[in-house]
Scaffold this active site. Sequence first.
Site, PDB file in Angstrom:
ATOM      1  N   THR A  42      72.360  34.705  36.838  1.00 62.18           N
ATOM      2  CA  THR A  42      71.060  33.923  37.330  1.00 62.18           C
ATOM      3  C   THR A  42      70.513  33.688  35.751  1.00 62.18           C
ATOM      4  O   THR A  42      70.935  34.283  34.884  1.00 62.18           O
ATOM      5  CB  THR A  42      70.475  34.928  37.769  1.00 62.18           C
ATOM      6  N   GLY A  44      67.624  34.364  34.169  1.00 60.47           N
ATOM      7  CA  GLY A  44      67.011  35.210  33.185  1.00 60.47           C
ATOM      8  C   GLY A  44      67.974  36.147  32.691  1.00 60.47           C
ATOM      9  O   GLY A  44      68.139  36.786  31.405  1.00 60.47           O
ATOM     10  N   CYS A  45      69.064  36.633  33.545  1.00 63.22           N
ATOM     11  CA  CYS A  45      69.958  37.541  33.037  1.00 63.22           C
ATOM     12  C   CYS A  45      70.906  36.802  32.265  1.00 63.22           C
ATOM     13  O   CYS A  45      71.271  37.585  31.300  1.00 63.22           O
ATOM     14  CB  CYS A  45      70.504  38.011  34.463  1.00 63.22           C
ATOM     15  N   THR A  46      71.337  35.709  32.391  1.00 61.27           N
ATOM     16  CA  THR A  46      72.069  35.117  31.497  1.00 61.27           C
ATOM     17  C   THR A  46      71.350  34.689  30.073  1.00 61.27           C
ATOM     18  O   THR A  46      72.057  35.226  29.073  1.00 61.27           O
ATOM     19  CB  THR A  46      72.155  33.456  32.134  1.00 61.27           C
ATOM     20  N   GLY A  49      71.329  38.583  28.557  1.00 58.33           N
ATOM     21  CA  GLY A  49      72.663  38.947  28.013  1.00 58.33           C
ATOM     22  C   GLY A  49      73.250  38.069  26.834  1.00 58.33           C
ATOM     23  O   GLY A  49      73.776  38.697  25.669  1.00 58.33           O
TER      24      GLY A  49
END
Length: 159
Positions: A42, A44-46, A49
């Site tokens: 997703t 924000g998570c990308t 990370g």
Amino acid sequence: MSIELGQSVPDFSASATGDTTVTLSQLRGKQVVIYFYPKASTPGCTTEGGDFRDNKNAFDTANTVILGVSRDGLRAQENFKTKQDFNFALISDKDETLCTLFDVIKLKKMYGKEHLGIERSTFLIDADGNLANEWRGVKVPGHVAEVLTAAQALHASRS
């Protein structure tokens, strides 16, 4: 029961990418950043990370291991790691063992509906296995730089 700052983090073993198992006690002597994110692949998570990936050398210099955790299965984690070229392990916490240990499952609202999900959170564990710092309800922009600064300061205080 959640872990308090300065307390020893209970040992755990968890399935991770690359067909590995991460065991906290085997990382003694190194600092550990454990960051929890809601869902692989997703936006924000990308971004989060990617920020950890791009700063990995600086974390390595500060004697700090990076671990990402979500409730996604191992296949989703492997795909996420490969697609984003992450240079650290992602842990699959489908049974929420680590989420519960670090108390990151919160009631969230999406499109007017309530559901239980991971509150974006990051924890810094010192080289002796104690919780040194925590960030809860994280906003992605600038977060990794803040964690890196804390990891570097912690490492410098031991050197």
